[in-house]
Design a protein around this motif. Structure first.
Motif, PDB file in Angstrom:
ATOM      1  N   SER A 174       1.230  -1.553   0.305  1.00  0.00           N
ATOM      2  CA  SER A 174      -0.142  -0.070  -0.533  1.00  0.00           C
ATOM      3  C   SER A 174       0.788   1.281  -0.191  1.00  0.00           C
ATOM      4  CB  SER A 174      -0.925   0.360   1.076  1.00  0.00           C
ATOM      5  OG  SER A 174      -1.919  -1.363   1.234  1.00  0.00           O
ATOM      6  N   ALA A 175       2.063   1.068   0.892  1.00  0.00           N
ATOM      7  CA  ALA A 175       2.569   2.336   0.449  1.00  0.00           C
ATOM      8  C   ALA A 175       3.600   2.229  -0.536  1.00  0.00           C
ATOM      9  CB  ALA A 175       3.799   2.409   1.469  1.00  0.00           C
ATOM     10  N   ARG A 176       4.697   1.772  -1.078  1.00  0.00           N
ATOM     11  CA  ARG A 176       4.367   1.246  -2.416  1.00  0.00           C
ATOM     12  C   ARG A 176       3.765   2.359  -2.944  1.00  0.00           C
ATOM     13  NH1 ARG A 176       6.726  -3.055  -2.166  1.00  0.00           N
ATOM     14  NH2 ARG A 176       5.142  -4.527  -3.199  1.00  0.00           N
ATOM     15  N   ASP A 177       2.326   1.876  -3.420  1.00  0.00           N
ATOM     16  CA  ASP A 177       1.706   1.684  -4.348  1.00  0.00           C
ATOM     17  C   ASP A 177       1.140   3.064  -4.319  1.00  0.00           C
ATOM     18  OD1 ASP A 177       1.242  -0.709  -5.342  1.00  0.00           O
ATOM     19  OD2 ASP A 177      -0.409  -0.909  -4.963  1.00  0.00           O
ATOM     20  N   ALA A 178       1.283   3.596  -3.232  1.00  0.00           N
ATOM     21  CA  ALA A 178       0.738   5.270  -2.592  1.00  0.00           C
ATOM     22  C   ALA A 178       2.168   6.327  -3.278  1.00  0.00           C
ATOM     23  CB  ALA A 178       0.222   5.572  -1.284  1.00  0.00           C
ATOM     24  N   ALA A 179       3.529   5.783  -2.818  1.00  0.00           N
ATOM     25  CA  ALA A 179       4.480   6.555  -3.353  1.00  0.00           C
ATOM     26  C   ALA A 179       5.063   6.502  -4.662  1.00  0.00           C
ATOM     27  CB  ALA A 179       5.897   6.097  -2.162  1.00  0.00           C
ATOM     28  N   VAL A 180       5.381   5.482  -5.740  1.00  0.00           N
ATOM     29  CA  VAL A 180       5.854   5.310  -6.904  1.00  0.00           C
ATOM     30  C   VAL A 180       4.660   6.238  -7.964  1.00  0.00           C
ATOM     31  CG1 VAL A 180       6.052   3.404  -8.551  1.00  0.00           C
ATOM     32  CG2 VAL A 180       6.228   2.467  -6.224  1.00  0.00           C
ATOM     33  N   ASP A 181       6.080   7.148  -9.188  1.00  0.00           N
ATOM     34  CA  ASP A 181       4.950   7.865  -9.331  1.00  0.00           C
ATOM     35  C   ASP A 181       5.505   7.107 -10.708  1.00  0.00           C
ATOM     36  OD1 ASP A 181       4.285   9.601 -11.738  1.00  0.00           O
ATOM     37  OD2 ASP A 181       5.138  11.066 -11.374  1.00  0.00           O
ATOM     38  N   VAL A 182       4.439   6.067 -11.507  1.00  0.00           N
ATOM     39  CA  VAL A 182       4.623   5.291 -12.509  1.00  0.00           C
ATOM     40  C   VAL A 182       5.133   5.238 -13.713  1.00  0.00           C
ATOM     41  CG1 VAL A 182       3.612   3.017 -13.622  1.00  0.00           C
ATOM     42  CG2 VAL A 182       2.764   3.479 -11.395  1.00  0.00           C
ATOM     43  N   ASP A 183       4.565   6.961 -13.929  1.00  0.00           N
ATOM     44  CA  ASP A 183       5.409   7.601 -15.016  1.00  0.00           C
ATOM     45  C   ASP A 183       6.939   8.072 -15.319  1.00  0.00           C
ATOM     46  OD1 ASP A 183       2.354   7.340 -16.390  1.00  0.00           O
ATOM     47  OD2 ASP A 183       1.732   8.669 -15.779  1.00  0.00           O
ATOM     48  N   PHE A 184       7.121   8.643 -13.853  1.00  0.00           N
ATOM     49  CA  PHE A 184       7.892   8.988 -14.201  1.00  0.00           C
ATOM     50  C   PHE A 184       9.030   7.510 -14.275  1.00  0.00           C
ATOM     51  CE2 PHE A 184      11.620   9.431 -10.856  1.00  0.00           C
ATOM     52  CZ  PHE A 184      12.982  10.494 -11.242  1.00  0.00           C
ATOM     53  N   VAL A 185       8.767   6.511 -13.556  1.00  0.00           N
ATOM     54  CA  VAL A 185       9.372   5.620 -13.715  1.00  0.00           C
ATOM     55  C   VAL A 185       9.730   4.617 -14.449  1.00  0.00           C
ATOM     56  CG1 VAL A 185       9.886   3.301 -12.454  1.00  0.00           C
ATOM     57  CG2 VAL A 185       9.318   4.646 -10.913  1.00  0.00           C
ATOM     58  N   THR A 186       8.479   5.158 -15.632  1.00  0.00           N
ATOM     59  CA  THR A 186       8.670   4.173 -16.783  1.00  0.00           C
ATOM     60  C   THR A 186       9.128   4.728 -17.721  1.00  0.00           C
ATOM     61  OG1 THR A 186       5.978   3.979 -16.223  1.00  0.00           O
ATOM     62  CG2 THR A 186       7.258   3.817 -18.366  1.00  0.00           C
ATOM     63  N   ALA A 187       9.263   6.569 -17.712  1.00  0.00           N
ATOM     64  CA  ALA A 187       9.976   7.193 -18.464  1.00  0.00           C
ATOM     65  C   ALA A 187      11.767   7.315 -18.307  1.00  0.00           C
ATOM     66  CB  ALA A 187       9.807   8.713 -18.237  1.00  0.00           C
ATOM     67  N   GLN A 188      11.849   6.818 -16.771  1.00  0.00           N
ATOM     68  CA  GLN A 188      13.378   6.519 -16.361  1.00  0.00           C
ATOM     69  C   GLN A 188      13.791   5.518 -17.359  1.00  0.00           C
ATOM     70  OE1 GLN A 188      15.843   9.670 -15.296  1.00  0.00           O
ATOM     71  NE2 GLN A 188      13.382  10.117 -15.388  1.00  0.00           N
ATOM     72  N   LEU A 189      13.380   4.940 -16.718  1.00  0.00           N
ATOM     73  CA  LEU A 189      13.452   2.831 -17.557  1.00  0.00           C
ATOM     74  C   LEU A 189      13.636   3.731 -19.254  1.00  0.00           C
ATOM     75  CD1 LEU A 189      11.998   0.582 -15.383  1.00  0.00           C
ATOM     76  CD2 LEU A 189      13.910   1.585 -15.078  1.00  0.00           C
ATOM     77  N   ALA A 190      13.382   4.359 -19.724  1.00  0.00           N
ATOM     78  CA  ALA A 190      13.178   3.930 -21.089  1.00  0.00           C
ATOM     79  C   ALA A 190      13.935   4.881 -21.602  1.00  0.00           C
ATOM     80  CB  ALA A 190      11.617   3.960 -21.651  1.00  0.00           C
TER      81      ALA A 190
END
Length: 202
Positions: A150-166
């Protein structure tokens, strides 16, 4: 002529409190807010729920009703796994309950949940102490995993992480997380729980 059933009872109050907590967090739950949700006078609630502790008990009992399996599957490990998955799902749906329900007194559904867990373990040769140790350990795993997820889901900015990995700046991280080789959350939970239960096998 049969009396018309009132729309107000402890179950309706619990359902309204849970709906408010899901939308706004448990701190937003109050007798006034519940009354607004149910479109009744605030004082009418006190006939059914006397105190804040009583409200906690009503809400916790409603949540624990969701943890009870309608039918236990065969095999103690499979049964405990299904109960644990069902309990874990409650805290994923209602993450506020992980903290807000800690001081709630156990109700009838918490006792039914415990009884069902012990029924699942009845076929084992575990002692009473070992059964209690297993159930407490499973609870710790379920609560800890749900809290972390729950804490991870609330904290992670999926779009940001996806862009950085790409971007190519993090090739090793992208290799680990970007190609689908990391197991899904539910699979990680189940495999971790299965490994834990295997430690208690005889």
């Amino acid at each position: 002529m049969s009396k018309r059933k009132s729309r107000l009872d402890r179950e309706a109050i619990a359902a309204a409190a849970i709906a408010i907590a899901d939308k706004e967090g448990f701190d937003a739950v109050s007798m006034r807010r519940i009354a607004e949700e149910l479109k009744v006078g605030t004082m009418s609630l006190y006939y059914y729920v006397k105190t804040k502790q009583d409200l906690l008990a009503v809400v916790d009992d409603a949540l624990m009703s969701e943890a009870i399996l309608p039918l236990l599957p065969k095999g103690w490990k499979r049964a405990i796994l299904q109960i644990a998955k069902r309990t874990h799902a409650i805290f994923i749906r209602h993450p506020w309950a992980l903290v807000s329900m800690l001081s709630a007194p156990p109700g009838i559904n918490a006792m039914r949940h415990m009884e069902q867990c012990l029924e699942a373990l009845a076929e084992t040769s575990l002692t009473a102490k070992q059964k209690l140790t297993l159930l407490v350990t499973v609870d710790d795993f379920v609560f800890g995993h749900a809290l972390r997820q729950s804490a991870r889901d609330a904290a992670v900015d999926v779009d940001f992480v996806t862009a950085q990995l790409a971007s190519g700046a993090f090739p090793r991280t992208a290799e680990l997380f970007g190609d689908g080789r990391v197991e899904a959350k539910n699979n990680r939970f189940e495999k971790g729980l299965e490994a834990l239960l295997d430690r208690f096998s005889k």
